[in-house]
Design a protein around this motif. Structure first.
Motif, short mmCIF file in Angstrom:
data_model
loop_
_atom_site.label_atom_id
_atom_site.label_comp_id
_atom_site.label_asym_id
_atom_site.label_seq_id
_atom_site.Cartn_x
_atom_site.Cartn_y
_atom_site.Cartn_z
N ASP A 91 24.17 -27.66 72.77
CA ASP A 91 25.44 -28.34 73.04
C ASP A 91 26.62 -27.38 72.92
N THR A 92 26.34 -26.10 72.67
CA THR A 92 27.39 -25.10 72.52
C THR A 92 27.55 -24.25 73.79
N VAL A 93 26.80 -24.58 74.84
CA VAL A 93 26.81 -23.76 76.05
C VAL A 93 27.31 -24.58 77.23
N GLU A 94 28.28 -24.03 77.94
CA GLU A 94 28.79 -24.61 79.17
C GLU A 94 28.47 -23.64 80.29
N VAL A 95 27.88 -24.16 81.38
CA VAL A 95 27.50 -23.30 82.50
C VAL A 95 28.20 -23.79 83.76
N SER A 96 28.78 -22.85 84.48
CA SER A 96 29.29 -23.10 85.82
C SER A 96 28.32 -22.38 86.75
N ALA A 97 27.44 -23.14 87.37
CA ALA A 97 26.37 -22.54 88.17
C ALA A 97 26.90 -22.00 89.50
N ALA A 98 26.38 -20.86 89.86
CA ALA A 98 26.69 -20.25 91.15
C ALA A 98 25.85 -20.93 92.23
N ASP A 99 26.26 -20.78 93.45
CA ASP A 99 25.46 -21.26 94.58
C ASP A 99 24.11 -20.53 94.52
N PRO A 100 22.99 -21.27 94.46
CA PRO A 100 21.68 -20.63 94.35
C PRO A 100 21.38 -19.67 95.50
N GLU A 101 22.08 -19.80 96.62
CA GLU A 101 21.85 -18.93 97.77
C GLU A 101 22.63 -17.62 97.69
N THR A 102 23.58 -17.53 96.75
CA THR A 102 24.39 -16.32 96.62
C THR A 102 23.56 -15.20 96.02
N PRO A 103 23.43 -14.06 96.73
CA PRO A 103 22.72 -12.94 96.11
C PRO A 103 23.52 -12.48 94.90
N ASN A 104 22.85 -12.33 93.77
CA ASN A 104 23.60 -11.98 92.57
C ASN A 104 22.77 -11.20 91.58
N ALA A 105 23.48 -10.66 90.64
CA ALA A 105 22.87 -10.01 89.48
C ALA A 105 23.57 -10.57 88.26
N VAL A 106 22.96 -10.37 87.10
CA VAL A 106 23.53 -10.89 85.86
C VAL A 106 24.34 -9.80 85.18
N ARG A 107 25.55 -10.15 84.77
CA ARG A 107 26.37 -9.26 83.95
C ARG A 107 26.40 -9.84 82.54
N VAL A 108 25.96 -9.04 81.58
CA VAL A 108 25.95 -9.45 80.17
C VAL A 108 27.23 -8.94 79.53
N ASN A 109 28.05 -9.86 79.04
CA ASN A 109 29.28 -9.49 78.33
C ASN A 109 28.92 -9.30 76.86
N ARG A 110 28.91 -8.06 76.41
CA ARG A 110 28.58 -7.76 75.01
C ARG A 110 29.65 -8.26 74.07
N ILE A 111 30.89 -8.22 74.54
CA ILE A 111 32.00 -8.81 73.81
C ILE A 111 32.45 -10.00 74.66
N PRO A 112 32.23 -11.23 74.19
CA PRO A 112 32.56 -12.40 75.01
C PRO A 112 33.99 -12.34 75.54
N SER A 113 34.14 -12.65 76.82
CA SER A 113 35.47 -12.63 77.43
C SER A 113 36.09 -14.03 77.41
N PRO A 114 37.40 -14.11 77.33
CA PRO A 114 38.06 -15.42 77.28
C PRO A 114 37.81 -16.27 78.52
N SER A 115 37.65 -15.61 79.69
CA SER A 115 37.41 -16.38 80.91
C SER A 115 36.50 -15.58 81.83
N ALA A 116 36.01 -16.26 82.86
CA ALA A 116 35.10 -15.63 83.81
C ALA A 116 35.83 -15.03 85.00
N ALA A 117 37.13 -15.06 84.98
CA ALA A 117 37.94 -14.53 86.09
C ALA A 117 37.46 -15.10 87.41
N SER A 118 36.95 -14.27 88.29
CA SER A 118 36.55 -14.75 89.61
C SER A 118 35.03 -14.82 89.79
N ALA A 119 34.27 -14.78 88.71
CA ALA A 119 32.81 -14.84 88.83
C ALA A 119 32.39 -16.16 89.44
N PRO A 120 31.44 -16.13 90.39
CA PRO A 120 30.99 -17.36 91.02
C PRO A 120 30.10 -18.23 90.13
#
Length: 187
Positions: A133-162
């Motif tokens: 219950d501590t995790v909120e996910v904004s899912a990307a379009d499953p068809e979007t080619p993507n890779a995972v970026r791991v934020n070692r220091i959590p960022s306040p926002s996702a900026a423009s990440a899909p």
């Protein structure tokens, strides 16, 4: 769903991370004094690899930085991943566990991508078969080619990440905090 074993781990996760974190280029302190602040798990569909995303606060650093450390727990060494090894530990039920930086483990990366595409559900760190219950996910379009970026220091926002995953935790003063720990990096 993975089973959470309530047992011993020697050496413990925080002990291993205290030795390992200062060897990382993204670590900002000197000698950490770590406290678990929060996190979540992801399930390996094959049930072989434990996947945990831990948030730790370093109270030795006056800034009290929070680090996101995704880890995998394996019953045997991961071939070719020696540089990603955090350490080994004795699990009270499962025996020797090889603990890796999950940002370099293909099973974990696949599950992080599945989470960001809405195909996996973050699980509670301490309870079996319980969504986190501590995790909120904004899912990307499953068809979007993507890779995972791991934020070692959590960022306040996702900026423009899909797609992104934001986790809430308790900071060093006991106050609620939140930050983005995973993002879709568009190729």
């Amino acid at each position: 769903m993975a089973v959470v074993h309530h047992t011993t781990l020697e050496p413990g996760k925080l002990e291993l991370l205290t030795a390992w974190l200062p060897t990382r280029e993204w670590f900002t302190g000197t000698t950490p004094h770590l406290h678990k602040a929060g996190g979540f798990r992801l399930d390996d569909p094959d049930g072989e690899v434990g996947i945990e995303h831990m948030l730790v606060v370093d109270t030795a650093d006056p800034r009290h930085p929070v680090y996101h450390v995704p880890m995998t727990y394996r019953g045997a060494p991961l071939p070719g991943a020696e540089a990603a090894l955090i350490g080994t530990s004795e699990h009270g039920v499962l025996g020797t566990r090889w603990i890796y930086d999950a940002a370099h483990d293909p099973v974990a990366l696949a599950q992080m991508a599945a989470l960001l595409a809405g195909r996996a559900v973050a699980q509670d760190q301490n309870r079996s078969d319980a969504p986190a219950d501590t995790v909120e996910v904004s899912a990307a379009d499953p068809e979007t080619p993507n890779a995972v970026r791991v934020n070692r220091i959590p960022s306040p926002s996702a900026a423009s990440a899909p797609g992104w995953a934001r986790v809430s935790w308790t900071d060093a003063e006991g106050a609620p905090a939140a930050g983005v720990v995973l993002e879709v990096a568009v190729n």
